[in-house]
Design an enzyme around this catalytic site. Structure first.
Site, PDB file in Angstrom:
ATOM      1  CE  LYS A 191      -1.803   2.406   3.510  1.00  7.33           C
ATOM      2  NZ  LYS A 191      -1.904   3.756   2.739  1.00  7.33           N
ATOM      3  N   GLY A 243       7.378   4.637   8.282  1.00  2.00           N
ATOM      4  CA  GLY A 243       6.639   5.775   8.476  1.00  2.00           C
ATOM      5  C   GLY A 243       6.935   6.216   9.970  1.00  2.00           C
ATOM      6  CB  SER A 244       4.927   8.501  12.049  1.00  2.00           C
ATOM      7  OG  SER A 244       3.464   7.902  12.359  1.00  2.00           O
ATOM      8  CB  THR A 245       8.160   7.082  16.102  1.00  2.00           C
ATOM      9  OG1 THR A 245       9.367   7.158  15.357  1.00  2.00           O
ATOM     10  CG2 THR A 245       8.247   6.197  17.377  1.00  2.00           C
ATOM     11  N   GLY A 248       4.173   3.336  13.941  1.00  2.00           N
ATOM     12  CA  GLY A 248       4.922   1.822  14.060  1.00  2.00           C
ATOM     13  C   GLY A 248       4.731   1.284  15.514  1.00  2.00           C
ATOM     14  CD  GLU A 265      13.405   3.920   7.565  1.00  2.00           C
ATOM     15  OE1 GLU A 265      13.338   4.656   8.644  1.00  2.00           O
ATOM     16  OE2 GLU A 265      13.290   4.277   6.414  1.00  2.00           O
ATOM     17  CB  CYS A 299      12.855   8.743   8.102  1.00  2.00           C
ATOM     18  SG  CYS A 299      13.573   7.737   6.876  1.00  2.00           S
ATOM     19  CD  GLU A 396      10.508  12.121  11.757  1.00  2.00           C
ATOM     20  OE1 GLU A 396       9.473  11.472  12.164  1.00  2.00           O
ATOM     21  OE2 GLU A 396      11.502  11.823  11.038  1.00  2.00           O
TER      22      GLU A 396
END
Lengths: 486, 286
Positions: A191, A243-245, A248, A265, A299, A396
């Site tokens: 996706k 993507g974002s933490t 995640g 990641e 990132c 971030e």
């Protein structure tokens, strides 16, 4: 636009050099790529993908919901039976074909990547697309060599991999995920991000043209909800997410107690450290590249700059001078250094962080470049007068905003650089080799760049420590997340 | 009236060009009925020495070509060979191979090129090490090409044998001077045409046709050649090569196999044969 400053006494300007869009083809409407065919979504819903430079709709894209995810996973599961057993050499040949087809259509892909995502054509043309092809080329070669990657372990594919990728490097991230998964014999449901689905859908055309058996790669589009359907699908064996933490962490929690393996990641707040013995002009270029590459939507962006006190004034002055020469504007113009911010939402996030930076007492510097009226834009920005406790030092931002601090000793900068929940990458600028390798040992990050920054290669593993995620993509290490041992 | 075929003149391949042998000598290749197929160049010592000069000249730039690029070039050779598959099958049949065996040989040759193309940016990752020395040093060992390599190609399997020894040597950054199979030499020169149209810079692969007994001693004794690969079983040849190689401590590699078909004949260890290991020490303490 005429810029004048101390370092660059330029009194001339660039003429526009826009890349032509005549040769590209974008359909009005894109369906889901499932089981080797483009099919309409079950519920008939579509969403728009927007050109971030002018807010115009580029195309409508199918919205995949539960039924579509089910269908894609079923197709992948079916295909896995034969794909996992096919002669590894032949498996590799399909992947080589994909690499070649990307190379052949590279210009088209570069233009679409810049149109859909807002990144400068120079970057999509010279970095995103060629690197994507290289990843397929590299992992194609591994398909029949896995016994050398994992001696005496008889590596086997995991099964169906669900892969969810971000909007900052759309095609490249698809390549990072697909290439190793296919080389090791897995099948995939991928996706792309909702703001940048087009190159992944173009890649679906290439995958179809390559003759890859149907169902081996399925590409479905949608937003977070579609992603959640993939993550929570019971018949998926592997989730690979970039993507974002925050997301995640959600994924790690969601798969807890299931058989699913995951690779994450995630975000970063990478330190870029300039020592007094660095080649200063090169370092300044490195700082620019570290934070303004791809509008800072990276990132591993070097978003925390640490300058040794003795050279801080010089470096900051040179940095400001260099920033003033950066051209912000039309991503399709070959002179553009900084393109459009990917989405309205992301622009808001960045602007909010700039406000927080000011509210907390940071000293801002922005170049006075003219920004286009329509679309999403952010001038190159840096902040001084910061300490470790400032929000814009800790969080971030994912935009062209640099947080600058100074340091005196090696020990001090190591502690400051490591004082973050993230650990994706770091840069070190010094002419002293021993210092460089010492820092490389002490910094808690997955990638250390010495006298360079933001370098990527298919052969080179990439991934983070700590809350920047786990698992590696690229290189020999990039195979491991997709195999199991008997 | 039927049309008369144009027959090809088979020449040498040196420095990306197709010269005749400077000696102007030839040896005939005939089919099983004894009819002439082609007059091959009977390469001389001077042809070999000319080839070494060129191979040396281009070796460094070839070695410093990126692994990715070298891999793509090898893959390109495979693409070109695939496109001319039928020609190579016919040529092998002409030289006495059965149609079926010829087809398998050509297809395996193409796949072998792809196999080594894939190793280009990987063998380093397989053979190199980071060495945990006790002192405060970052210490690593990586491979570098030996340099210029003489190759006496396998006598049977004129195409597959040739490719099986050339591919691992050049993908490792070496340049080579190859003596083709004496009795099945046509494929080697036709393969040179493939190389010539595959983005392989001139001089990386040089191909000679001629007599083993004439050339082997020169290939083994030349002082500017770093390694020699000999494919065959002749004990005298092996002894001669081993002795002459000692003059400049040439690396000697002997392949005694007679069949290059199965997958045991491809591995990264074939690359490693013409590599040198280099260890670098670097301080990490400030």
């Amino acid at each position: 636009m005429v810029q004048k400053n101390k370092t660059f006494k330029a009194s001339w300007s660039y003429d526009p050099a826009p890349e032509s869009t005549d040769h590209i083809q974008i359909k009005k409407k894109y369906d889901l790529y499932i089981d080797g065919k483009f099919v309409k979504p079950e519920n008939g819903k579509y969403f728009e993908t927007i050109n971030p430079t002018n807010d115009e709709v580029i195309a409508e894209v199918a919205l995949a919901e539960k039924e579509d995810v089910d269908k894609a996973v079923r197709a992948a599961r079916n295909a896995f039976k034969s794909w996992s057993k096919i002669e590894p050499k032949e498996r590799g040949k399909y992947i080589y074909r994909i690499a070649r087809l990307i190379q052949e259509r590279s210009r088209e892909f570069a233009v679409i990547e810049s149109l859909d995502g807002g990144k400068p054509i120079r970057e999509s043309r010279d970095i995103d697309i060629p690197l994507a092809a290289n990843h397929f080329f590299y992992y194609a070669g591994w398909a029949d060599k896995l016994e050398y990657a994992f001696p005496n372990r008889n590596p086997k594919p995991l099964g169906v991999a669900g892969q969810i990728i971000p909007w900052n490097f759309p095609l490249l991230m698809a390549a990072w995920k697909l290439a190793p998964a296919l080389a090791t014999g897995n099948t995939v449901v991928l996706k792309p991000a909702e703001t940048t689905p087009l190159t992944a859908l173009k890649l679906a055309e290439i995958i179809r043209d390559s003759g890859l058996p149907k169902g081996v790669v399925n590409i479905i589009t949608g937003a977070g909800k579609t992603g959640a359907e993939i993550v929570n699908h019971p018949d998926i064996d592997k989730i690979s997410f970039t993507g974002s933490t925050a997301v995640g962490k959600y994924i790690q929690k969601a798969v807890a107690g299931t058989h699913k393996k995951i690779t994450l990641e995630l975000g970063g707040k990478s330190a870029n450290i300039i020592f007094e013995d660095a080649a200063i002009d090169q370092a300044v270029e490195g700082i620019i590249d570290a934070i303004f590459f791809n509008q800072g939507h990276v990132c591993c962006a070097g978003s925390r700059l640490f300058i040794q006190e003795s050279v801080a004034d010089t470096v900051i002055q040179k940095l400001k001078d260099r920033m003033a020469t950066l051209i912000v504007g039309d991503p399709l113009d070959k002179n553009t250094d900084i393109g459009a911010i990917n989405s309205k939402r992301q622009l808001k996030t960045i602007e909010n962080y700039i406000k927080i930076g000011l509210d907390e007492g940071g000293e801002i510097y922005q170049t006075d470049c003219k920004l286009p009226k329509k679309g999403n834009w952010c001038a190159p920005t840096l902040f001084l007068n910061l300490s470790q406790s400032h929000t814009i030092v800790q969080e971030e931002i994912f935009g062209p905003v640099l947080a600058i601090q100074t340091f005196r000793t090696i020990q001090e900068v190591i502690e400051k650089a490591n004082n973050t929940p993230y650990g994706l990458a770091a840069g070190v600028w010094t002419q002293k080799g021993a210092k460089l390798f010492h820092l490389s040992q002490k910094l808690k990050a997955g990638v250390i760049w010495g006298n360079t920054f933001n370098k990527f290669d298919a052969t080179s593993p990439f991934g983070g420590y700590k809350e920047s995620g786990f698992g590696r993509e690229g290189g020999l290490h990039g195979l491991k997340p997709y195999v199991k041992f008997e | 009236m039927s049309r008369l075929n144009i027959n090809k003149t088979y020449k040498l391949y040196i420095g990306g060009k197709f010269p005749r042998t400077e000696s102007s000598r030839y040896y005939p290749i005939t089919n099983t009925k004894g009819d002439l197929i082609a007059n091959m160049c009977l390469a001389s010592r001077k042809d070999f020495r000319n080839a070494v000069v060129i191979a040396r000249k281009v070796q460094e730039s070839w070695a410093s070509t990126s692994a990715l690029n070298k891999g793509q070039i090898l893959y390109r050779i495979a693409e070109m060979l695939e496109g001319r598959k039928e020609q190579f099958i016919e040529e092998l049949v002409l030289q006495g191979t059965t149609k079926k065996a010829a087809q398998i040989e050509v297809e395996t040759s193409i796949d072998r090129l792809v196999y080594y193309a894939g190793w280009s940016d990987k063998y380093q990752q397989f053979f190199s090490t980071v060495n945990p020395v006790s002192s405060a040093h970052f210490n690593f060992t990586n491979l570098e090409p030996t340099g210029v390599v003489s190759i006496i190609a396998p006598e049977n399997q004129g195409l597959l044998g040739l490719i099986s020894v050339i591919a691992p040597a050049i993908i490792g950054g070496n340049t080579v001077i190859v003596l083709a199979s004496e009795n099945i030499p046509l494929s080697a020169i036709s393969f040179a045409e493939v190389l010539n149209s595959s983005d392989v810079p001139g001089g990386i692969v040089n191909i000679l046709t001629g007599k083993r007994e004439e050339l082997i001693s020169h290939m083994a004794s030349h002082m500017d050649v770093n390694a020699i690969i000999y494919c065959g079983t002749d004990k005298n040849d092996i002894k001669t090569i081993s002795e002459l190689a000692s003059n400049n401590v040439k690396r000697t590699i002997f392949y005694k196999k007679s069949d290059w078909l199965n997958n045991n004949n491809e591995s990264p260890y074939f690359i490693e044969k013409t590599q040198e290991a280099k260890t670098t020490w670097h301080p990490v303490k400030v």
